[in-house]
Write a protein that holds these residues in place. Structure first.
Motif, PDB file in Angstrom:
ATOM      1  N   HIS A 232       0.873  -1.178   0.000  1.00  6.91           N
ATOM      2  CA  HIS A 232       0.000   0.000   0.000  1.00  6.91           C
ATOM      3  C   HIS A 232       0.910   1.228   0.000  1.00  6.91           C
ATOM      4  O   HIS A 232       1.721   1.407   0.912  1.00  6.91           O
ATOM      5  N   VAL A 233       0.811   2.056  -1.048  1.00 12.91           N
ATOM      6  CA  VAL A 233       1.693   3.214  -1.168  1.00 12.91           C
ATOM      7  C   VAL A 233       0.889   4.457  -1.533  1.00 12.91           C
ATOM      8  O   VAL A 233      -0.150   4.375  -2.197  1.00 12.91           O
ATOM      9  N   ILE A 234       1.391   5.604  -1.096  1.00  5.33           N
ATOM     10  CA  ILE A 234       0.774   6.898  -1.390  1.00  5.33           C
ATOM     11  C   ILE A 234       1.826   7.801  -2.003  1.00  5.33           C
ATOM     12  O   ILE A 234       2.924   7.954  -1.461  1.00  5.33           O
ATOM     13  N   GLY A 235       1.492   8.398  -3.147  1.00  5.29           N
ATOM     14  CA  GLY A 235       2.442   9.239  -3.852  1.00  5.29           C
ATOM     15  C   GLY A 235       2.714  10.560  -3.151  1.00  5.29           C
ATOM     16  O   GLY A 235       1.906  11.045  -2.353  1.00  5.29           O
ATOM     17  N   ASP A 236       3.858  11.144  -3.476  1.00  2.00           N
ATOM     18  CA  ASP A 236       4.267  12.426  -2.898  1.00  2.00           C
ATOM     19  C   ASP A 236       3.235  13.511  -3.208  1.00  2.00           C
ATOM     20  O   ASP A 236       2.687  13.571  -4.311  1.00  2.00           O
ATOM     21  N   ARG A 237       2.978  14.372  -2.225  1.00  4.28           N
ATOM     22  CA  ARG A 237       1.984  15.431  -2.414  1.00  4.28           C
ATOM     23  C   ARG A 237       2.581  16.818  -2.196  1.00  4.28           C
ATOM     24  O   ARG A 237       1.847  17.785  -2.007  1.00  4.28           O
ATOM     25  N   SER A 238       3.883  16.929  -2.266  1.00  2.00           N
ATOM     26  CA  SER A 238       4.526  18.218  -1.997  1.00  2.00           C
ATOM     27  C   SER A 238       4.288  19.223  -3.128  1.00  2.00           C
ATOM     28  O   SER A 238       4.252  20.434  -2.886  1.00  2.00           O
ATOM     29  N   VAL A 239       4.157  18.744  -4.367  1.00  5.26           N
ATOM     30  CA  VAL A 239       3.825  19.622  -5.486  1.00  5.26           C
ATOM     31  C   VAL A 239       2.314  19.598  -5.656  1.00  5.26           C
ATOM     32  O   VAL A 239       1.736  18.532  -5.887  1.00  5.26           O
ATOM     33  N   PRO A 240       1.645  20.737  -5.530  1.00  2.00           N
ATOM     34  CA  PRO A 240       0.180  20.731  -5.563  1.00  2.00           C
ATOM     35  C   PRO A 240      -0.366  20.373  -6.940  1.00  2.00           C
ATOM     36  O   PRO A 240       0.291  20.572  -7.967  1.00  2.00           O
ATOM     37  N   LEU A 241      -1.579  19.868  -6.945  1.00  5.22           N
ATOM     38  CA  LEU A 241      -2.273  19.578  -8.191  1.00  5.22           C
ATOM     39  C   LEU A 241      -2.627  20.883  -8.903  1.00  5.22           C
ATOM     40  O   LEU A 241      -2.844  21.922  -8.276  1.00  5.22           O
ATOM     41  N   LEU A 242      -2.668  20.812 -10.228  1.00  2.92           N
ATOM     42  CA  LEU A 242      -3.102  21.951 -11.031  1.00  2.92           C
ATOM     43  C   LEU A 242      -4.628  21.982 -11.052  1.00  2.92           C
ATOM     44  O   LEU A 242      -5.264  20.972 -11.385  1.00  2.92           O
ATOM     45  N   GLU A 243      -5.196  23.087 -10.696  1.00  4.42           N
ATOM     46  CA  GLU A 243      -6.657  23.205 -10.672  1.00  4.42           C
ATOM     47  C   GLU A 243      -7.081  24.153 -11.792  1.00  4.42           C
ATOM     48  O   GLU A 243      -7.592  25.240 -11.559  1.00  4.42           O
ATOM     49  N   GLU A 244      -6.826  23.743 -13.032  1.00  7.05           N
ATOM     50  CA  GLU A 244      -7.166  24.579 -14.178  1.00  7.05           C
ATOM     51  C   GLU A 244      -7.653  23.713 -15.329  1.00  7.05           C
ATOM     52  O   GLU A 244      -7.358  22.519 -15.402  1.00  7.05           O
ATOM     53  N   THR A 245      -8.396  24.319 -16.217  1.00  2.00           N
ATOM     54  CA  THR A 245      -8.892  23.595 -17.382  1.00  2.00           C
ATOM     55  C   THR A 245      -7.779  23.445 -18.417  1.00  2.00           C
ATOM     56  O   THR A 245      -6.746  24.121 -18.353  1.00  2.00           O
ATOM     57  N   VAL A 246      -8.022  22.583 -19.389  1.00  9.13           N
ATOM     58  CA  VAL A 246      -7.061  22.410 -20.481  1.00  9.13           C
ATOM     59  C   VAL A 246      -6.820  23.741 -21.190  1.00  9.13           C
ATOM     60  O   VAL A 246      -5.678  24.122 -21.478  1.00  9.13           O
ATOM     61  N   GLY A 247      -7.907  24.472 -21.482  1.00 11.65           N
ATOM     62  CA  GLY A 247      -7.769  25.740 -22.188  1.00 11.65           C
ATOM     63  C   GLY A 247      -7.005  26.775 -21.402  1.00 11.65           C
ATOM     64  O   GLY A 247      -6.162  27.498 -21.957  1.00 11.65           O
ATOM     65  N   ASP A 248      -7.288  26.882 -20.100  1.00 14.65           N
ATOM     66  CA  ASP A 248      -6.573  27.852 -19.268  1.00 14.65           C
ATOM     67  C   ASP A 248      -5.102  27.489 -19.133  1.00 14.65           C
ATOM     68  O   ASP A 248      -4.228  28.366 -19.101  1.00 14.65           O
ATOM     69  N   MET A 249      -4.826  26.187 -19.044  1.00 16.74           N
ATOM     70  CA  MET A 249      -3.427  25.751 -18.944  1.00 16.74           C
ATOM     71  C   MET A 249      -2.653  26.151 -20.192  1.00 16.74           C
ATOM     72  O   MET A 249      -1.545  26.692 -20.109  1.00 16.74           O
ATOM     73  N   LEU A 250      -3.225  25.908 -21.382  1.00 20.49           N
ATOM     74  CA  LEU A 250      -2.542  26.295 -22.622  1.00 20.49           C
ATOM     75  C   LEU A 250      -2.317  27.804 -22.666  1.00 20.49           C
ATOM     76  O   LEU A 250      -1.231  28.267 -23.048  1.00 20.49           O
ATOM     77  N   ALA A 251      -3.310  28.576 -22.271  1.00 20.62           N
ATOM     78  CA  ALA A 251      -3.167  30.037 -22.295  1.00 20.62           C
ATOM     79  C   ALA A 251      -2.035  30.484 -21.374  1.00 20.62           C
ATOM     80  O   ALA A 251      -1.253  31.384 -21.732  1.00 20.62           O
ATOM     81  N   ARG A 252      -1.927  29.868 -20.222  1.00 19.46           N
ATOM     82  CA  ARG A 252      -0.842  30.217 -19.283  1.00 19.46           C
ATOM     83  C   ARG A 252       0.520  29.898 -19.886  1.00 19.46           C
ATOM     84  O   ARG A 252       1.469  30.702 -19.801  1.00 19.46           O
ATOM     85  N   ILE A 253       0.642  28.728 -20.490  1.00 19.16           N
ATOM     86  CA  ILE A 253       1.913  28.324 -21.092  1.00 19.16           C
ATOM     87  C   ILE A 253       2.267  29.256 -22.258  1.00 19.16           C
ATOM     88  O   ILE A 253       3.429  29.647 -22.438  1.00 19.16           O
ATOM     89  N   ALA A 254       1.260  29.630 -23.056  1.00 16.17           N
ATOM     90  CA  ALA A 254       1.510  30.516 -24.200  1.00 16.17           C
ATOM     91  C   ALA A 254       1.961  31.894 -23.743  1.00 16.17           C
ATOM     92  O   ALA A 254       2.768  32.545 -24.421  1.00 16.17           O
ATOM     93  N   ARG A 255       1.448  32.364 -22.614  1.00 23.37           N
ATOM     94  CA  ARG A 255       1.909  33.649 -22.075  1.00 23.37           C
ATOM     95  C   ARG A 255       3.347  33.547 -21.565  1.00 23.37           C
ATOM     96  O   ARG A 255       4.125  34.492 -21.663  1.00 23.37           O
ATOM     97  N   THR A 256       3.686  32.375 -21.025  1.00 20.73           N
ATOM     98  CA  THR A 256       5.012  32.182 -20.426  1.00 20.73           C
ATOM     99  C   THR A 256       6.096  31.994 -21.480  1.00 20.73           C
ATOM    100  O   THR A 256       7.189  32.562 -21.361  1.00 20.73           O
ATOM    101  N   TRP A 257       5.802  31.201 -22.524  1.00 16.98           N
ATOM    102  CA  TRP A 257       6.799  30.896 -23.565  1.00 16.98           C
ATOM    103  C   TRP A 257       6.211  31.127 -24.955  1.00 16.98           C
ATOM    104  O   TRP A 257       6.128  30.189 -25.769  1.00 16.98           O
ATOM    105  N   PRO A 258       5.798  32.338 -25.281  1.00 14.51           N
ATOM    106  CA  PRO A 258       5.098  32.567 -26.554  1.00 14.51           C
ATOM    107  C   PRO A 258       5.918  32.198 -27.789  1.00 14.51           C
ATOM    108  O   PRO A 258       5.362  31.725 -28.783  1.00 14.51           O
ATOM    109  N   GLY A 259       7.221  32.398 -27.737  1.00 11.12           N
ATOM    110  CA  GLY A 259       8.043  32.171 -28.919  1.00 11.12           C
ATOM    111  C   GLY A 259       8.663  30.793 -29.020  1.00 11.12           C
ATOM    112  O   GLY A 259       9.349  30.489 -30.007  1.00 11.12           O
ATOM    113  N   GLN A 260       8.419  29.945 -28.018  1.00  7.88           N
ATOM    114  CA  GLN A 260       9.009  28.602 -28.066  1.00  7.88           C
ATOM    115  C   GLN A 260       8.249  27.705 -29.042  1.00  7.88           C
ATOM    116  O   GLN A 260       7.022  27.792 -29.156  1.00  7.88           O
ATOM    117  N   PRO A 261       8.963  26.816 -29.761  1.00  2.00           N
ATOM    118  CA  PRO A 261       8.273  25.888 -30.666  1.00  2.00           C
ATOM    119  C   PRO A 261       7.257  25.053 -29.892  1.00  2.00           C
ATOM    120  O   PRO A 261       7.547  24.539 -28.810  1.00  2.00           O
TER     121      PRO A 261
END
Length: 567
Positions: free
Chosen positions: A11-40
């Motif tokens: 019986h094992v439980i995974g690490d929880r030190s990094v919080p879960l992302l509470e965002e939609t697929v669309g919001d996640m993409l928008a955040r990434i595009a703002r962060t790295w707009p020019g990256q391939p």
């Protein structure tokens, strides 16, 4: 406060030190595009497509607006029946941004299976190519919906598909009567439609259903595993974390998008980290994959074992410069130890990982990491994923001791909402305490590393002795003449079951069944030595590379029937 499991139990439980992302697929993409707009972001050489994240985000906006302009509303289901194309990636992100539920339809499906899928989840729209090789997708759709040719685009009313209204056709060519051109919908720049799309985003929740994937069961009708934004965004993120992906990485993804391997372990692992998706072709092609890795200087490569075997054994393998590679995932079926070692040594994939999971769990529950010693990366599927809880149980539902075989059960954020519109089948898979019963047999060692030893249904019992096919396969893979092997049970009047091995030999090698058995003598228990050995050129497989042992069992049953004396 979390109560830690007894370390003596599986019986094992995974690490929880990094919080879960509470965002939609669309919001996640928008955040990434703002962060790295020019990256391939997306490279598809066969289609001459190259997009950075800013361009991808704009393209997704336009397609999402175009879908809403058709009259689709949040919660509607939109099917995609296609192999890997740039349009698949755009739709994967545009449908969620519009609040639609993307329905992945196996491109190997034919009319009966397509009809079942579309009717079962009541798809309002379907996206498809004209054809791929010998598959005439438009022709097959017309068989189900001959009304297509006589209707205006968006006005389909087919007797066999009563909910389907819109058909979107990908690629160039003559217009298809009754269908929309995908490119026209994807080019939407109508201010009203774009405003409507922006109004939808705040109404969506990470807990909303966003994706339906049909499980490839061997009995009964397919089940539509229903996944949420939260399921797949987080699984993709933690997959990428284990691979140490960054915005500098380029991942070659030859595995199919309609399956979690391609769309979550591939596309979402990339996008959650700003890495680049490189799509070598619609279907797996060995040379195209090697060429894409070389030309794009890919740092990662995904594949099922049969894909890696095909690459390693290709006559031109040595011509390609794969030195940019470092990571990737080998998963989808049993990962032979000997193949893994060759991948690390000759393909420069020193940080390749092994992943275990299932569609119903988004999919990954276990994964090795680049920091794991090589011996752990070739003899296990790693340790439990963050925020995932796993236990192994016996037939009475009790957690088994470490080192003991049990059925793997998992719970946590990754477990699906359920099977679409099938509460009874959902209740059979997910118990009252939230545990997803996978049907896989596994062991957990003292350090938490998991080994998958087979399926509950695959395990065979010979004269009271349990035989796990995976164990016998791993032993036989070490034989120098064996390129690939599959072991399964066949009926036997005396012992109940006997082990049968189908073997694919290394090109040019010759060996007899008697020599294989002699190789086994004294090295594995006598009852594990396959009584039946057949040499074959290939195994029956799904398009995702999963071996279909039940078809091998059927073939052997037919052979026994033919050989049985009459009377």
């Amino acid at each position: 406060m979390t109560t830690l499991p007894d370390p003596g139990l599986s019986h094992v439980i995974g690490d929880r030190s990094v919080p879960l992302l509470e965002e939609t697929v669309g919001d996640m993409l928008a955040r990434i595009a703002r962060t790295w707009p020019g990256q391939p972001a997306l490279v598809v050489p066969p289609q001459n497509v190259r997009m950075d994240y800013a361009a991808l985000d704009v393209a997704v906006d336009r397609l999402a607006a175009g879908l809403l302009q058709l009259g689709l509303v949040p919660g509607d289901r939109i099917g995609i029946w296609s192999l890997n194309r740039a349009e698949w990636v755009l739709l994967q992100f545009a449908a969620p941004r519009a609040g639609l539920v993307l329905v992945n339809i196996n491109p190997a499906y034919r009319t009966h299976e397509l009809e079942f899928s579309l009717r079962h989840v009541e798809c309002k729209a379907l996206v498809l190519p004209r054809r791929f090789k010998t598959s005439d997708y438009i022709g097959m759709l017309r068989e189900l919906a001959p009304e297509l040719d006589a209707c205006a685009p968006g006005a389909l009313h087919a007797a066999a598909l009563p909910e389907l209204r819109h058909v979107l056709v990908m690629g160039d060519g003559e217009p298809v009567p009754g269908a929309h051109a995908f490119d026209a919908i994807a080019a939407c720049d109508d201010a009203g439609a774009l405003a409507r799309m922006r109004e939808v985003a705040p109404t969506l929740s990470a807990h909303d259903a966003v994706n339906i994937q049909f499980t490839s069961g061997t009995t009964g009708s397919p089940k539509g595993a229903t996944l949420t934004h939260r399921n797949i965004v987080n699984n993709g993120f933690f997959i990428g974390e284990a691979m140490n992906l960054t915005e500098q990485d380029k991942l070659c993804i030859p595995v199919p998008f309609y399956h979690c391997f391609g769309m979550v372990l591939g596309n979402l692992a990339c996008v959650t980290h700003g890495a680049c998706m490189v799509i070598p072709g619609e279907g797996f092609d060995t040379l195209a994959t090697l060429q894409a890795v070389q030309d794009e200087r890919c740092t990662g490569l995904h594949g099922v074992p049969t894909m890696f075997i095909a690459e390693l054994e290709h006559p031109r393998f040595a011509e390609f410069d794969l030195s940019s590679l470092r990571t990737g995932i080998m998963a989808g079926s049993n990962c032979p130890i000997e193949v893994m070692k060759r991948v690390v040594d000759t393909m420069h994939l020193s940080e390749i990982t092994i992943t275990y999971g299932m569609t119903e769990t988004s999919p990954a529950s276990f994964q090795t990491t680049r920091d794991d010693p090589l011996d752990r990366r070739v003899d296990s599927v790693g340790r439990v994923h963050p925020h995932v809880e796993v236990r192994l149980i016996d037939g009475e539902g009790r957690t088994v001791p470490r080192g003991t075989t049990g059925e793997l059960c998992t719970r946590g954020y990754s477990v699906m909402q359920g099977y679409w519109n099938e509460p009874a089948r959902t209740a059979e898979a997910i118990d009252a305490d939230g545990w997803m019963h996978t049907g896989d047999l596994a062991t957990l060692d003292a350090d938490g590393y998991c080994r998958i030893v087979g399926r509950v249904k695959d395990m065979l019992i010979r004269g009271g002795e349990n035989i796990y096919p995976r164990e016998v396969e791993e032993f036989l893979y070490a034989h120098p003449a064996i390129a690939d092997v599959q072991v399964f049970g066949v009926p036997d009047a005396k012992f109940g079951e006997e082990a049968c091995a189908w073997i694919r030999l290394v090109e040019g090698a010759t060996v007899s069944a008697e020599e294989i058995r002699a190789y086994c003598q004294g090295r594995i228990a006598h009852f594990k030595i396959p009584r039946y050995i057949r040499f074959v050129d290939e195994f029956p497989m799904t398009v995702t590379g999963k071996v279909q042992k039940f078809l091998m069992q059927q073939a052997m049953a037919e052979e026994f029937r033919r050989d049985r004396p009459a009377g």
